[in-house]
Every structure is written in C-alpha cells, then in structure tokens.
Write an enzyme that holds these catalytic residues in place. Structure first.
Site, PDB file in Angstrom:
ATOM      1  N   ASP A   1      48.900  47.336  37.424  1.00 48.34           N
ATOM      2  CA  ASP A   1      48.688  46.957  36.025  1.00 48.34           C
ATOM      3  C   ASP A   1      48.106  48.013  35.082  1.00 48.34           C
ATOM      4  O   ASP A   1      48.818  48.693  34.369  1.00 48.34           O
ATOM      5  CB  ASP A   1      47.842  45.680  35.946  1.00 48.34           C
ATOM      6  CG  ASP A   1      48.517  44.489  36.635  1.00 48.34           C
ATOM      7  OD1 ASP A   1      49.485  44.728  37.383  1.00 48.34           O
ATOM      8  OD2 ASP A   1      48.103  43.348  36.426  1.00 48.34           O
TER       9      ASP A   1
ATOM     10  N   GLU B   1      40.076  38.444  45.201  1.00 48.54           N
ATOM     11  CA  GLU B   1      41.216  39.243  44.721  1.00 48.54           C
ATOM     12  C   GLU B   1      40.944  40.742  44.876  1.00 48.54           C
ATOM     13  O   GLU B   1      41.797  41.513  45.285  1.00 48.54           O
ATOM     14  CB  GLU B   1      41.466  38.891  43.256  1.00 48.54           C
ATOM     15  CG  GLU B   1      42.712  39.508  42.668  1.00 48.54           C
ATOM     16  CD  GLU B   1      42.938  39.087  41.223  1.00 48.54           C
ATOM     17  OE1 GLU B   1      42.039  38.474  40.609  1.00 48.54           O
ATOM     18  OE2 GLU B   1      44.031  39.365  40.706  1.00 48.54           O
TER      19      GLU B   1
HETATM   20  C1  6A9 Z   1      48.790  35.621  34.731  1.00 48.99           C
HETATM   21  C2  6A9 Z   1      47.538  33.692  33.939  1.00 48.99           C
HETATM   22  C3  6A9 Z   1      46.174  30.647  35.452  1.00 48.99           C
HETATM   23  C4  6A9 Z   1      47.756  40.928  39.392  1.00 48.99           C
HETATM   24  O1  6A9 Z   1      48.508  38.829  42.883  1.00 48.99           O
HETATM   25  C5  6A9 Z   1      49.429  38.684  41.886  1.00 48.99           C
HETATM   26  C6  6A9 Z   1      49.342  39.830  40.893  1.00 48.99           C
HETATM   27  C7  6A9 Z   1      49.582  41.161  41.601  1.00 48.99           C
HETATM   28  O2  6A9 Z   1      50.918  41.249  41.995  1.00 48.99           O
HETATM   29  C8  6A9 Z   1      49.265  42.339  40.729  1.00 48.99           C
HETATM   30  O3  6A9 Z   1      49.358  43.511  41.488  1.00 48.99           O
HETATM   31  N1  6A9 Z   1      48.038  39.774  40.225  1.00 48.99           N
HETATM   32  C9  6A9 Z   1      47.873  42.219  40.153  1.00 48.99           C
HETATM   33  O4  6A9 Z   1      47.597  43.329  39.335  1.00 48.99           O
HETATM   34  C10 6A9 Z   1      47.839  38.524  39.468  1.00 48.99           C
HETATM   35  C11 6A9 Z   1      48.790  38.434  38.308  1.00 48.99           C
HETATM   36  C12 6A9 Z   1      48.754  37.188  37.535  1.00 48.99           C
HETATM   37  C13 6A9 Z   1      49.680  37.281  36.325  1.00 48.99           C
HETATM   38  C14 6A9 Z   1      49.893  35.981  35.642  1.00 48.99           C
HETATM   39  C15 6A9 Z   1      48.833  34.202  34.390  1.00 48.99           C
HETATM   40  C16 6A9 Z   1      46.817  32.893  34.970  1.00 48.99           C
HETATM   41  O5  6A9 Z   1      47.176  31.545  34.992  1.00 48.99           O
END
Ligand code: 6A9
Length: 767
Positions: free
Chosen positions: A506, A737
C-alpha cells in the site's frame, strides 16, 4: 466500424470469464465429489455458523445475549464487540472444530462434529457450553439463539412443543434434499439434568442473510419475566412477533426460524442436523455419543498436528504448541465459501460492470474486519494449509484461478454476495481491471507442484499461462526486463507519497511522482518466481517450458538486476522513478465560505526539491526482494550489504522481526494525509518476515562467503518472531494484522490470523 468492434470485444473480455475449461471440473465441490467438505464452518464472519459449499446454501448460526443492563446481541464478528478473545483452538478444516469465546464474564465453547453418510454431506452436531468466567457469576441469565435460514430457495417448517419451544425444523432444499434439525433441551454443563429454561421462537422473512441481525434485533421485546419455580424472578429480553424491518422495501428472500433458549449459567445445548438421505443411523449424535466423537476427533487432530509440524519433537512447551494449534485452527476455521458477482471497472466501461456469478472457496485474512478473499494474502495462507491438507489447498488454488477473466486478470479483493458487500464501504467495492496484486499463488503452487496429480496440473496450466502473460502484457516497465505496478494513486498532490495498492504494500514509499518511467523491484522479483514455477509446471506436463525458463533466467541474472536496481549511493537495491527526496506535508489554510468560520487547515504536499529520474531512497521490504525470493546468488558481492542492512537496528532490525521501512528512511512512520496513518512504513509484517526466514535458511544452506552470517541471522530472527507472536497472543488474546516495531504490540485489525499464522511454519522450520 472495425475499430468499434475491436473496442466492444476488448470491453467484453474485461468482464467475461476465461475461455479455458475451468480448473475445477463441474460439481467438484459438491456433495457427490467432495462429501466430506460439503458442510463446514464456511461463514467466517459469524462467531459460529455453518453452511454448505453451494451458491444459495441453507445456513445455520448462533447469536447470544447476556441478560443484563447494556449487554448486546452478538452475531457477526465485530471488533467493536470488544471480546477479550475468541477463535478456534482446534479445527481440522473438515469434520471437527472447537472454539472458545470470552465475552465479559461469559465463556462460550462452540463445538461441531460431522458424520459422513447419505448423498448430501452427511449429518452434524453442535454443542454449545456456556459457563461463567472471571467476574461473571454462576446463575447469570443468558439467552442463546439458534437459527436456520434459507437464501432464496428451499423450504423450512417449524415444529413446536407447547406452542413456544422450537423443538425441530424440517426442511428441503436444492443442495440438501430433506433434512431435520433438532434443538435438544438444555442440560447442566456436565450434560446431566435438564435445566429450567424459557423458550421463545421467531418465524420471519429477511431481505437476505445480510439483515439477519437486524431482523432478530428488531423483534426483541423486554416484556418477559424469567420465573423459575425455586429462584428469583428477573425481567429479560426475548424475540416477540416479527413486524417487519423498519423501512425495508427489499423483497423477502430468507426464511428464518430461530430458537431462543434463556437459562442460568452454567448450561449446555446440543443441536443435531440429520440428512434425509442417510438410510441407516447408529443412534443420534448427541450426549455421550457426541462426547466420544469429539474426543476421538480431538485426539486425531493432535496426532496429525504433531506428525505434520513436529513441534513437540522440537521441544516447544505445551502452551506454545497450543498457540500454534490455535493459529492453524483459526486459519482453517476462517475458511469461507462465497458466491456472488464482483463489480469490475475497466477503462473501456464508463460505469462499473457486474462480472458473472462466481464462487470462491478461500481462507480469509481476518474474520472480523476482512472476512473475504484477498489474492496475494491467499498465496501465503496456502503455504501453511498446503502442509496440513494439500488436497484442500489445491482446491482453493483452482477456485482462485477460475475467477480469471478472458484477459487473464484475477481481481485483488473478492467481495462476493450480500453478506460480504455489507462489510465494505461502497468506495472499496469496485475492482479495477488494470490493477494487479503479487502473484503469490505461484508461491503456493511451488509447494504443491511435486505431489500434484498431473490431470490437476493440466487443468490449471492454461490459466497459469494466461495469468503470467497478463502481468507481462499489462505491467511491463519502461525497459526490457523491468516491471511497473499500474494503478498508483492518480492525485499526487493529496498524498505525501501516492499509494501503490496493487503491490500489497500500500503506502510503502515509491517514486514521489508516479510516471511511466518507474521500475518496481518487487514486481520484477515476483515475475522471476512466476516464470520459474511456470517453467517447472510446463516441464512436468511435457509442455514447452523454454520461454518461461528463459524469462526466469533473465530475471534472475544478477548482473542485469544490479544494472537496473542497485543504487550505489544507497548501498541497496531500489525502485527507480521520477523522484524527489525532499517532500513533506504542510498545513494550508482553507478559505472560509462567506459568513462562516474558517475550516481547519488541511495538509497538502510540498515538494522542496524538484523530482528527477533516480533511485528511490526507501530502504525496506522492497529493497530486500532479491534476497526474499532468493534471486541473489549466495556469492553475490551485494549479499553482505543486504544482510548488514537487515541486522542493523538503526535500519531494519527490531527485537520483534524486520520492520517494513528503515528507521533512517525519510518517510519512516510518516502519515500519508491527515486521515491516513503509516501502515507499511515501519511496522513488522509477518508474511515478509516469513519470506526473509525462508531465504536466510536457504542462504545458510548453500556454500558462500556469507553462509555463517545468514545462519546466525536466521536463528535470531526466528526466535524474535516466534517469541513476540506468542507473547502478543498470550497477552492480548489475538494474532494481529501487523506489529509495532518499537514495542512488538499487535496493531491494526484482529483477530487477523491471515499470514500471522505462518508462525506455525516458522516453529516447524518448514520452508
Ligand atoms: C478496506 C474497509 C470494514 C491491506 O489483508 C488484506 C489487505 C492486504 O492484502 C494488503 O496487503 N489489507 C494490506 O496492505 C487489508 C485491506 C483492506 C482493504 C479494504 C475496506 C474495511 O471495511
């Protein structure tokens, strides 16, 4: 006209499925071909629930309510519920699971066990045991709500006792045929003595499964009195007649039958599901028979866990082994089966377009916050699951590849169905068809390749090839053998550094001014991996492997790698692009509207030095990629510098694992906007740390001048990671996380079993 036709064709390819035969043959996940995986805890977003692997499955679930001032109805996993801890302690991914939920003085244990038989995935039983805990008191009043709901098809009939106790539900549906669900009378937690309890039931219609909590909540009334013959009376809340959802204009879709039992702690309730197609049944699966089955499955799980990971052999004490079992179990218990239509935005369409109906069997990063499939997360999840159950893993991989569009693209985030959609703010729902995500499924495939049956590989192969070609065609960089993530934030003025969501990292800093001249090192390394695994698959199948081998060789050529990505002035590998090293956020007053007080100043980006084409000064995970994916040769003259950066506490080393961005990097721990705190700008992330351990283990294993240094770092890093993950779990109740690089504390969403569960492989030293 021809041009128009070409455009139309291209546009339709963006939203039509890949033409190759599906990787999963029709019916492969159904009750005929895979009866043992038909029913499962495939609703990871609820604390306890089951469904089948079919598009419009009948579902079952649990809600609960502590009958005291201020307590709330629990159903879907919400971080805001603030539970001290919950999660599967044992789960074999197939026929058995045991979960503990700690909710302010109440300990709920939820267990299920399946029994094969018949044509529709067999029978199963649930046991829910409720006990007081800590400050919770015996005799506290609690309600358990068990429900059965349809999803657009099938029929349910309630069977009442005394007009209020829902003793059973019979039903029929397209995937299950006839079935019967029985709610047994509650007993004491030992399983003896029927308890005094109060019964209520609800018979309602919901616009869909995503409104079930609302349906129940809106039916609650506090007009009831709990009046045991020999105890104090107490007012309590129970479901009353359903009067419809306020303001709901949506058509009814889900028939819900709900059994509420209200009782004093401690207590136990059992539920049985019996398939009509089971001809001969050796007694009901409840009471002592259920106790025996649960014990048998638990023993089998523990044996298999030790056979697979050998943690006892390695000398881990019991509490750490239980922690590792919980990590694996939560990953397995977090698997879901989703069905729906993703929303896709392609550059050729003005509006997002719904993609054809898709089904996905996948693990999820987080049951509370991200209970849906994420492409690059899944490659990491399957590294673990492929060891526990390679067949299960192969199936998951095939599901993901079957989501591929005719262009060869797989959407990054899978938001399938109303329940999944209900969890995501609208601005995040649409998936962009130029946006990639690291092809980590190749990592998992690499692990599965050796033992994978050839017919399976043959079905996968055309899709793997298209996927690889899609990256080559759409994410190519400015020079041969370079790559560039598309879809960086288009509006550089608003951000300290425009994000690169495609990369999975990100807000990890990239070139300050996005341009077509960028070369992204991580993507180049991922492509080397992809080419290598594809070559190996081709060789096993007797397909031409030459082009993939050649690409792999070119992308692993250390001289070329240095030429394109070694930044002498940084003594590190790096991205290249149009970059300024002096960028900051400045408060800017916003002009007030006439007659109104001035709004708060906002942060805008200030570029204090003009950007120019150069290497990006952001030492961190991206710089490590040639090592992480073991492209760097053990005798590389650069390996020493990379290891030094890793081990240096002023740069990447912490007592809790490697931090994502060097402490001396200009953007270390910087927010991107006033609303956007640092994410991949310092914190410790476990997926990358696993790759680092794997690589160090590899370098320690091959002759070279840095062999001993690598072995030493390996040992230290492994100990730091395992110790901290275990400590965080023990102290906070969860895996997280990511982790603070200064205190090791878990951060971000939780429980986030996702790639944190790779700790099991770290403990097992299985790479
Ligand atoms: C947001 C809002 C309640 C971010 O683990 C999933 C991903 C990874 O693939 C990525 O590398 N996470 C990491 O930087 C979470 C991403 C969530 C995006 C959607 C929605 C929340 O809703």
């Amino acid at each position: 006209l021809l041009a128009q036709w070409g455009r139309w064709r291209a546009a339709s390819r963006a939203v039509s499925p890949h033409p190759a035969a599906p990787a999963l043959p029709p019916g492969a996940t159904g009750p005929g071909a895979a009866p043992r995986r038909f029913w499962g805890s495939y609703r990871p977003h609820v604390y306890f629930g089951m469904k089948t692997r079919s598009p419009r499955s009948v579902v079952t679930g649990l809600m609960w309510l502590q009958q005291r001032e201020g307590a709330e109805l629990r159903h879907t996993c919400e971080q805001s519920d603030g539970l001290a801890r919950y999660g599967w302690l044992l789960h074999d991914g197939e026929s058995f699971g045991l979960q503990d939920i700690h909710d302010r003085g109440l300990l709920l244990r939820t267990e299920f066990v399946k029994r094969p038989g018949g044509l529709h995935g067999g029978d199963w039983s649930w046991r829910v045991t409720a006990r007081p805990e800590g400050a919770g008191s015996r005799a506290a009043l609690v309600s358990l709500f068990f429900y059965v709901a349809t999803d657009g098809q099938g029929a349910l009939q309630p069977h009442l006792e005394d007009g209020t106790r829902l003793a059973a539900v019979t039903g029929t549906s397209e995937e299950l045929g006839d079935f019967r669900i029985t709610f047994l009378r509650p007993t004491a937690d030992s399983g003896e003595d029927v308890q005094y309890s109060s019964y209520h039931y609800l018979d309602a219609w919901s616009p869909g499964l995503h409104r079930l909590t609302d349906v129940v909540r809106s039916s609650l009334s506090n007009r009831f009195v709990f009046a045991p013959p020999d105890g104090p009376r107490q007012r309590f809340v129970a479901v009353d007649a359903f009067r419809g959802l306020p303001g709901a204009a949506e058509a009814p879709r889900s028939h819900v039958l709900l059994h509420q039992v209200t009782l004093r702690l401690p207590a136990r309730v059992e539920v049985t599901f019996e398939s009509g197609s089971v001809r001969e049944r050796r007694g009901a699966l409840l009471g002592p028979a259920l106790t025996a089955e649960l014990a048998r499955h638990q023993a089998a799980f523990e044996r298999r866990f030790e056979e697979t990971f050998g943690l006892e052999r390695k000398g881990f004490p019991a509490p750490q082994r239980r922690f590792a079992q919980a990590a694996l179990s939560n990953m397995l218990g977090g698997m879901g089966y989703f069905h729906g239509r993703p929303l896709v935005q392609s550059p050729l369409h003005e509006q997002p377009v719904p993609y054809p109906e898709s089904s996905l069997f996948t693990a999820v990063p987080s049951r509370s916050f991200f209970p849906r499939g994420f492409l690059w997360d899944e490659g990491f999840h399957q590294l673990l699951l492929a060891r526990w159950d390679p067949e299960l893993s192969r199936e998951v991989l095939a599901h993901w590849l079957d989501l591929m569009t005719a262009e060869g693209w797989i959407p990054r985030e899978q938001i399938l169905g109303d329940e999944a959609r209900a969890k995501v703010p609208p601005e995040f729902v649409v998936q962009h068809s130029e946006t990639a995500n690291p092809p980590t499924l190749f990592l998992a495939l690499q692990r599965l390749l050796g033992a994978a049956p050839l017919p399976y590989l043959r079905r996968l192969f055309p899709r793997l090839r298209s996927w690889y070609e899609w990256y080559n065609g759409t994410q190519a960089g400015p020079l041969p053998h370079t790559f560039r993530w598309r879809g960086r934030d288009p509006d550089p003025e608003r951000f300290l550094n425009p994000k690169t969501l495609a990369s999975g990292l990100d807000d990890y800093p990239r070139a300050s001014h996005p341009s077509a001249d960028e070369r992204h090192l991580d993507l180049r390394c991922w492509m080397a991996l992809a080419a290598g695994v594809l070559a190996e698959a081709a060789e096993r199948l007797g397909e031409p492997a030459e082009p993939y081998r050649r690409a792999q060789e070119a992308l692993s050529d250390n001289a070329l790698l240095e030429q394109l990505h070694w930044a002498e002035e940084l003594s590190a590998f790096a991205d290249f692009g149009n970059h300024s090293r002096a960028v900051g956020l400045r408060r800017e007053a916003v002009r007030a509207a006439p007659g109104r007080p001035p709004p708060a100043p906002r942060l805008v980006r200030e570029v204090r030095e003009a950007p120019r084409p150069r290497f990006v000064d952001a030492l961190g995970y991206v710089s490590l990629f040639p090592l992480l994916l073991q492209l760097l040769r053990p005798d590389s003259p650069r390996l020493g510098a990379v290891l030094a950066a890793m081990r240096d506490e002023r740069r990447l080393w912490t007592p809790f694992g490697l931090r994502s961005l060097s402490r001396d990097s200009p953007l270390y721990m910087q927010r991107n906007t006033e609303h956007d705190p640092p994410y991949w700008r310092g914190s410790v992330w476990i997926n990358i740390n696993y790759l680092a351990l794997r690589a160090l283990h590899g370098y320690a294993d091959q002759p070279g001048p840095h062999r001993e240094r690598a072995a030493q770092l390996y040992g230290e890093l492994r100990r730091n990671l395992i110790d901290n993950l275990y400590r965080q779990y023990a102290e906070s109740g969860y895996l997280w996380e990511h982790y603070s690089d200064s205190t090791g504390r878990g951060q971000g969403s939780h429980p986030f079993t996702g790639w944190s569960a790779l700790v099991v492989l770290m403990m097992a030293e299985d790479y």
